[in-house]
Design an enzyme around this catalytic site. Structure first.
Site, short mmCIF file in Angstrom:
data_model
loop_
_atom_site.label_atom_id
_atom_site.label_comp_id
_atom_site.label_asym_id
_atom_site.label_seq_id
_atom_site.Cartn_x
_atom_site.Cartn_y
_atom_site.Cartn_z
N LYS A 53 0.85 -1.21 0.00
CA LYS A 53 0.00 0.00 0.00
C LYS A 53 0.87 1.25 0.00
O LYS A 53 0.61 2.22 -0.73
CB LYS A 53 -0.96 -0.03 1.20
CG LYS A 53 -2.04 -1.09 1.03
CD LYS A 53 -2.82 -1.42 2.29
CE LYS A 53 -3.73 -2.63 2.01
NZ LYS A 53 -4.47 -3.09 3.19
N GLN A 97 -4.81 -1.71 9.33
CA GLN A 97 -4.62 -3.06 8.76
C GLN A 97 -5.21 -4.10 9.70
O GLN A 97 -4.87 -4.14 10.88
CB GLN A 97 -3.12 -3.30 8.52
CG GLN A 97 -2.81 -4.59 7.81
CD GLN A 97 -3.38 -4.65 6.39
OE1 GLN A 97 -3.25 -3.72 5.61
NE2 GLN A 97 -4.04 -5.75 6.05
N ASP A 120 -11.33 2.38 3.54
CA ASP A 120 -11.63 0.95 3.39
C ASP A 120 -13.14 0.71 3.27
O ASP A 120 -13.57 -0.38 2.93
CB ASP A 120 -11.12 0.18 4.63
CG ASP A 120 -9.80 -0.52 4.38
OD1 ASP A 120 -9.50 -0.81 3.21
OD2 ASP A 120 -9.08 -0.79 5.37
#
Ligand code: NAD
Length: 285
Positions: A53, A97, A120
């Site tokens: 990422k 994460q 997200d």
């Protein structure tokens, strides 16, 4: 009949290069997209994802801010950091994460992210917007799958779609996106009866099970499109999907490989959301 391999890496590269030009133009207008990436603990797979990422941010010109916290970090400390990032104008997107260590409640953490920075799309506000057909951010993995289906050239309208897996991050939002494109969607899971029969009926199969090569070629209807979300590391370290690629590609009309299918697309979609977040925060949603 030949089977088309849907190259997610190539498509992701194309999307990222478009985003790079967009970011260059935004910078001239005083918009500098930034993404905060939080990792807690030392899970090796999480580390690989976070590094990918960050690398994608670099490629596109998005500023990334990494926060690597110890395995024994408490929930309050993590939420404290998120609150700080929620108020930081340099940070347009916040990504935590997953999975998090056991002492931390994932729902509480997701709920603490400002929905406008929730790139997200896991926050209940964004999940609700998706459910009601007015999404701001699309969840990255399912959005990447939709792009790959588009690449296959098939129109989803009226097609039998079978999603295998019902997680909040893949299966459920996947079903909603397919439905929004007029697919007839069946969601299968660990308690589904006659799974093989259901898969056999599908024109579009999305596998998000987390079991190596679980779906074999003989489950698949000839000509179906097979999207493999699974990432499973075998003992010899080889990566395989949830679909047995070699047998599936003999019957499918299009299939995604693992690696090089859905994985790179997930990251490209995260970048897209971050750029979108930066624009929205500057110009108002
Ligand atoms: P999860 O473990 O949360 O969910 C797995 C789902 O599979 C569950 O809903 C369960 O009901 C279903 N399932 C389990 N056994 C089954 C069975 N025998 N028959 C039918 N259904 C069964 O996993 P997840 O987070 O949704 O991820 C699924 C897979 O996708 C994993 O391999 C994960 O690593 C991968 N993944 C990939 C990406 C990507 O970017 N490519 C992103 C997220 C997840």
């Amino acid at each position: 009949m030949g089977c088309k391999v849907l190259n997610g890496r190539e498509l992701a590269t194309r999307i990222k290069s478009e985003l790079k030009s967009e970011v260059e133009a935004l910078k001239k207008k005083g918009i500098f997209p930034g993404l905060a990436v939080i990792i807690v603990g030392n899970d090796p797979a999480s580390r690989v994802y976070v590094n990918s990422k960050k690398k994608a941010c670099e490629e596109i010109g998005i500023q990334s801010f990494e926060y690597a916290l110890d395995e024994d970090t408490g929930e309050e400390e993590l939420i404290g950091l998120i609150n700080k990032l929620n108020k930081d104008d340099k940070v347009n997107g916040i990504l935590v994460q997953l999975p998090l260590p056991k002492q931390i409640n994932e729902d509480k953490v997701i709920n603490s992210i400002d929905p406008k920075k929730d790139v997200d799309a896991f926050h209940p506000v964004n999940v609700g917007k998706l459910m009601t057909g007015n999404p701001v951010f699309l969840p990255c993995t399912p959005a990447g799958v939709m792009e790959l289906i588009k690449e296959s050239g098939i129109d989803i309208t009226g097609k039998e779609c079978v999603v295998i897996g019902r997680s909040n991050i893949v299966g459920k939002p996947m079903a909603v996106l397919l439905l929004s494109q007029n697919g007839t969607v069946t969601v299968c899971h660990s308690k589904t009866a006659n799974l093989e029969e259901k898969i056999k009926n599908a024109d579009i199969i999305v596998a998000a099970v987390g079991k190596p090569e679980f779906i074999k070629g003989n489950f698949i209807k000839p000509g179906a499109i097979v999207i493999d979300v699974g990432i499973n590391r075998l003992e010899g370290k080889k990566l395989v999907g949830d679909v047995e690629f070699e047998t599936a590609k003999e019957v499918a009309s299009a299939i995604t490989p693992v690696p090089g299918g859905v994985g790179p697309m997930t990251i490209a979609m995260l970048m897209k959301n971050t750029v979108k977040a930066a624009v929205f925060q500057k110009e108002g949603i």
